[in-house]
Design an enzyme around this catalytic site. Structure first.
Site, mmCIF file in Angstrom:
data_model
loop_
_atom_site.group_PDB
_atom_site.id
_atom_site.type_symbol
_atom_site.label_atom_id
_atom_site.label_comp_id
_atom_site.label_asym_id
_atom_site.label_seq_id
_atom_site.Cartn_x
_atom_site.Cartn_y
_atom_site.Cartn_z
ATOM 1 N N GLY A 49 5.862 -14.159 -13.032
ATOM 2 C CA GLY A 49 4.843 -13.565 -13.772
ATOM 3 C C GLY A 49 5.143 -11.998 -13.744
ATOM 4 O O GLY A 49 4.332 -11.346 -14.227
ATOM 5 N N HIS A 50 5.955 -11.499 -12.941
ATOM 6 C CA HIS A 50 6.264 -9.983 -12.859
ATOM 7 C C HIS A 50 7.707 -9.612 -12.942
ATOM 8 O O HIS A 50 8.025 -9.310 -11.870
ATOM 9 C CB HIS A 50 5.367 -9.514 -11.448
ATOM 10 C CG HIS A 50 5.224 -8.255 -11.564
ATOM 11 N ND1 HIS A 50 6.214 -7.430 -11.002
ATOM 12 C CD2 HIS A 50 4.221 -7.461 -11.853
ATOM 13 C CE1 HIS A 50 5.677 -5.969 -10.966
ATOM 14 N NE2 HIS A 50 4.405 -6.150 -11.399
ATOM 15 N N PHE A 51 8.242 -9.561 -13.876
ATOM 16 C CA PHE A 51 7.914 -9.860 -15.366
ATOM 17 C C PHE A 51 8.889 -10.640 -15.962
ATOM 18 O O PHE A 51 10.105 -10.509 -15.465
ATOM 19 C CB PHE A 51 7.900 -8.596 -16.096
ATOM 20 C CG PHE A 51 6.987 -7.609 -15.840
ATOM 21 C CD1 PHE A 51 5.575 -7.791 -16.036
ATOM 22 C CD2 PHE A 51 7.154 -6.458 -15.048
ATOM 23 C CE1 PHE A 51 4.574 -6.742 -15.668
ATOM 24 C CE2 PHE A 51 6.202 -5.491 -14.601
ATOM 25 C CZ PHE A 51 5.061 -5.672 -14.804
ATOM 26 N N VAL A 56 10.751 -7.614 -11.505
ATOM 27 C CA VAL A 56 10.500 -6.542 -10.720
ATOM 28 C C VAL A 56 9.640 -6.738 -9.760
ATOM 29 O O VAL A 56 8.549 -7.507 -9.930
ATOM 30 C CB VAL A 56 10.021 -5.280 -11.404
ATOM 31 C CG1 VAL A 56 9.770 -4.212 -10.555
ATOM 32 C CG2 VAL A 56 10.936 -4.866 -12.777
#
Length: 142
Positions: A49-51, A56
């Site tokens: 989810g990041h990203f 990252v």
């Protein structure tokens, strides 16, 4: 040099997968400093989810990895064995670069002040010699 693998780290820290963010300790001196590493892989849960389009490592997790490294130094003192180090504050934190899959994150925390159960560490994370995070971390031993 005092080296620790993940099993030895788990004897000092209460953290476990997926929140143990230090893979090994290269060197440390109880109550003084610790130098550790996090080998960042594409399989880290947070990258989902990041990203998704540009993975990252979240800055807060880099700071947590630095805090865990410092906790190895402070909790390896005989009088602190079996205790927990809690965050007390973060000052002058600067993010200076991205950490992405494939990076080997070097984590160095030096204890600069300790009075009773409260202390301060200077923490620096780097990749290939380039500083990506530096901060002053306050901790409380509980």
């Amino acid at each position: 040099m005092n080296k620790l693998g993940v099993k030895e780290i788990e004897q000092i820290l209460p953290h476990r997968h997926p929140f143990l963010l230090v893979d090994y300790i290269e060197d440390y001196e109880p109550g003084k400093f610790a130098v550790g590493y996090k080998c960042v892989t594409f399989r880290e849960d947070f990258f989902k989810g990041h990203f998704p389009q540009e993975p990252v490592m979240p800055g807060v997790l880099m700071v947590e990895a630095l805090a865990q490294t410092g906790a190895v130094a402070i909790l390896s003192l005989e009088e602190n064995k079996g205790k927990i180090a809690y965050f007390g504050g973060i000052k002058n934190c600067r993010f200076r670069g991205k950490v992405v899959p494939g990076d080997k994150l070097r984590l160095e925390t030096t204890i600069i002040k300790c009075k009773g159960p409260v202390g301060v560490g200077h923490a620096v994370a780097s990749v290939d010699g380039k500083v990506v995070v530096d901060a002053e971390l306050t901790f409380m031993i509980g």
